[in-house]
Design a protein around this motif. Structure first.
Motif, PDB file in Angstrom:
ATOM      1  N   ARG A   1      78.760   1.095  19.663  1.00  0.00           N
ATOM      2  CA  ARG A   1      78.861  -0.342  19.380  1.00  0.00           C
ATOM      3  C   ARG A   1      79.735  -0.552  18.147  1.00  0.00           C
ATOM      4  O   ARG A   1      79.313  -0.269  17.026  1.00  0.00           O
ATOM      5  N   PHE A   2      80.947  -1.065  18.354  1.00  0.00           N
ATOM      6  CA  PHE A   2      81.857  -1.344  17.243  1.00  0.00           C
ATOM      7  C   PHE A   2      81.534  -2.732  16.694  1.00  0.00           C
ATOM      8  O   PHE A   2      81.601  -3.726  17.417  1.00  0.00           O
ATOM      9  N   CYS A   3      81.190  -2.772  15.407  1.00  0.00           N
ATOM     10  CA  CYS A   3      80.692  -4.015  14.807  1.00  0.00           C
ATOM     11  C   CYS A   3      81.803  -5.013  14.511  1.00  0.00           C
ATOM     12  O   CYS A   3      81.528  -6.207  14.351  1.00  0.00           O
ATOM     13  N   HIS A   4      83.033  -4.569  14.406  1.00  0.00           N
ATOM     14  CA  HIS A   4      84.167  -5.457  14.151  1.00  0.00           C
ATOM     15  C   HIS A   4      85.417  -4.765  14.660  1.00  0.00           C
ATOM     16  O   HIS A   4      85.343  -3.640  15.195  1.00  0.00           O
TER      17      HIS A   4
ATOM     18  N   SER B   1      94.862   0.697   9.435  1.00  0.00           N
ATOM     19  CA  SER B   1      93.971   1.812   9.135  1.00  0.00           C
ATOM     20  C   SER B   1      92.791   1.322   8.300  1.00  0.00           C
ATOM     21  O   SER B   1      92.763   0.188   7.843  1.00  0.00           O
ATOM     22  N   GLY B   2      91.813   2.237   8.091  1.00  0.00           N
ATOM     23  CA  GLY B   2      90.752   1.934   7.148  1.00  0.00           C
ATOM     24  C   GLY B   2      89.354   1.864   7.712  1.00  0.00           C
ATOM     25  O   GLY B   2      89.050   2.400   8.783  1.00  0.00           O
ATOM     26  N   VAL B   3      88.479   1.175   6.951  1.00  0.00           N
ATOM     27  CA  VAL B   3      87.033   1.168   7.194  1.00  0.00           C
ATOM     28  C   VAL B   3      86.696   0.492   8.524  1.00  0.00           C
ATOM     29  O   VAL B   3      87.108  -0.640   8.774  1.00  0.00           O
ATOM     30  N   LEU B   4      85.923   1.199   9.340  1.00  0.00           N
ATOM     31  CA  LEU B   4      85.460   0.671  10.623  1.00  0.00           C
ATOM     32  C   LEU B   4      83.990   1.047  10.783  1.00  0.00           C
ATOM     33  O   LEU B   4      83.625   2.222  10.721  1.00  0.00           O
ATOM     34  N   CYS B   5      83.141   0.042  10.994  1.00  0.00           N
ATOM     35  CA  CYS B   5      81.690   0.243  11.086  1.00  0.00           C
ATOM     36  C   CYS B   5      81.254   0.332  12.551  1.00  0.00           C
ATOM     37  O   CYS B   5      81.649  -0.497  13.375  1.00  0.00           O
ATOM     38  N   VAL B   6      80.428   1.331  12.842  1.00  0.00           N
ATOM     39  CA  VAL B   6      79.905   1.556  14.198  1.00  0.00           C
ATOM     40  C   VAL B   6      78.386   1.586  14.115  1.00  0.00           C
ATOM     41  O   VAL B   6      77.814   2.321  13.301  1.00  0.00           O
ATOM     42  N   ALA B   7      77.733   0.771  14.945  1.00  0.00           N
ATOM     43  CA  ALA B   7      76.266   0.739  14.994  1.00  0.00           C
ATOM     44  C   ALA B   7      75.765   1.703  16.055  1.00  0.00           C
ATOM     45  O   ALA B   7      76.370   1.839  17.119  1.00  0.00           O
TER      46      ALA B   7
END
Length: 452
Positions: free
Chosen positions: A204-207, A214-220
């Protein structure tokens, strides 16, 4: 020729041009090994029967110029030579054997081994490309090498979330079967046990981040965790900070960019966005971005500015369109330059920080700054106004103060709302008319207390 009549190395390599001597007309040792035309004979270099038919006329061979057995059958009449004479002819053939000692002259052929050194010279012309090789000092930015399915960089991991540093030339996910390089594939390879088969992509990709960002990517890692992050973004409580190199020198050190953005319906510009008022702009929505200048410098000799961008809304291509709108497009933005800005190896936009005010503890991750001279020598800072760390700290402090103010304001509104509700209930009680039954019951209750 007497044995040892030729000194090794008496003929320089290449001293006889091909075709310069007729077959059979060469003195022993007159040509270095490898210098004769096809059909010629190197001393000691021909296997029996190796001469081509007709390459030497009968009787034209000097004694010792042919090894025993090298003549073709029938090239001499049996009666043209006595057995003793044949024996004498064979002895000189051994004279040719010293020519094998000429093979050391092939050791002189180091000149040929030097030729590869000439091949090295073109490598000097390739050295400029090494200036792009920031890869060695660029572990944070991972240099200019392309992404691969096993090059995932994890910034944070817990039982609920994984935060990664997305590469600059990889998609987050794809429905295309042929798309082999995606963050989805990277996660599946690194954490196969964490994939959720109940989701389309397994994670689940939060955004979202653009392909070239590139850079910060949050995964739930579960539905409840995804819901908490979703509400942070929905309520605009998430803090996102980007770094970028933009064309030209931005005069104002701090700017608030307020341009509504909509889809560009102009032919040939599909999948692009544009600001309100532009021809073809459809369904524009309010957008706001805060820009802070960090450094002035040059990229490939042209003036550029390193800036910190904080999107206060979350529209598609918001940062790229806002920078373009104020005349400072992002370096390497191939799409919004309509293909003109194609020299840089990437688009210079990087998601540097993500802060989520989760409970009981907030979640924060930082992806290191890739826009440094060790990372990319083509970027040359000239004047620094503030450091990335200082600007981020100031921004977070300002954001924390805003959150406190918002929280206090929310509590004040809640208290005011409760007070109003209580006042309304009192007003309703006072204004309500008593019925006959209520008055009778009240009188009865009072009389009972009086009798007591």
């Amino acid at each position: 020729m007497e044995p040892g009549s030729m000194e090794p190395g008496s003929v320089e390599p290449g001293g006889v041009e091909p075709g310069g001597v007729e077959p059979g007309g060469m003195e022993p040792g007159g040509v270095e090994p490898g210098g004769m035309e096809p059909g010629g004979m190197e001393p000691g270099g021909m296997e029996p029967g190796g001469m081509e038919p007709g390459s030497v006329e009968p009787g034209s061979v000097e004694p010792g110029s042919v090894e025993p057995g090298s003549m073709e059958p029938g090239s001499m009449e049996p009666t043209s030579m006595e057995p003793l004479e044949m024996f004498r002819d064979v002895k000189p053939a051994r004279c040719v054997e010293p020519a094998r000692s000429v093979e050391p002259a092939r050791c002189v052929e180091p000149a040929r081994s030097v030729e590869p050194a000439r091949c090295v010279e073109p490598a000097r012309s390739v050295e400029p490309a090494r200036s792009v090789e920031p890869a060695r000092g660029v572990e944070p930015a991972r240099g200019v090498e392309p992404a691969s399915v096993d090059s995932l960089k994890v910034l944070y991991q817990s039982c609920d979330y994984i935060i990664v540093d997305k590469h600059w030339d990889i998609r987050i996910d794809s429905k295309m079967w042929y798309e082999k390089r995606t963050v989805q594939k990277q996660l599946g390879l690194r954490f196969p046990e964490l994939a959720d088969p109940g989701t389309y992509y397994g994670f689940r990709f939060c955004h979202q981040l653009d392909y070239s960002t590139s850079g910060v990517l949050c995964v739930a890692l579960n539905k409840a965790a995804a819901g908490r992050v979703y509400h942070c973004f929905k309520d605009r409580r998430a803090t996102k900070v980007y770094l970028a190199l933009v064309r030209g020198w931005v005069e104002e050190e701090m700017m608030s960019l307020d341009f509504s953005i909509g889809e560009n319906t102009t032919e040939g510009r599909t999948h692009m966005m544009c600001i309100q008022g532009t021809d073809g702009c459809e369904n524009p929505k309010p957008c706001r971005t805060h820009l802070t200048v960090l450094e002035y410098g040059a990229y490939d000799g042209g003036p550029v500015t390193k800036v910190l961008l904080q999107p206060l809304t979350g529209r598609t291509h918001q940062l790229r369109v806002h920078c373009e709108a104020v005349g400072h497009p992002i370096v390497g933005d191939y799409t919004y330059s309509l293909g003109a800005d194609s020299a840089p190896y990437r688009m210079m936009l990087h998601a540097h920080l993500l802060h989520l005010p989760l409970q009981p503890l907030p979640l924060q991750a930082v992806a290191p700054d890739p826009f440094t001279t060790p990372a990319d020598p083509r970027w040359r800072p000239q004047r620094c106004l503030r450091t990335v760390e200082g600007a981020v700290e100031t921004l977070l402090e300002h954001r924390a103060a805003e959150e406190r103010t918002e929280r206090e304001e929310k509590e004040r509104r809640q208290r005011e709302e409760r007070r109003k509700q209580q006042e309304e209930r009192r007003k309703r009680w006072r204004g309500r008319e008593e019925s006959e039954e209520q008055r009778r019951m009240c009188q009865q209750w009072l009389s009972e207390w009086t009798d007591v």
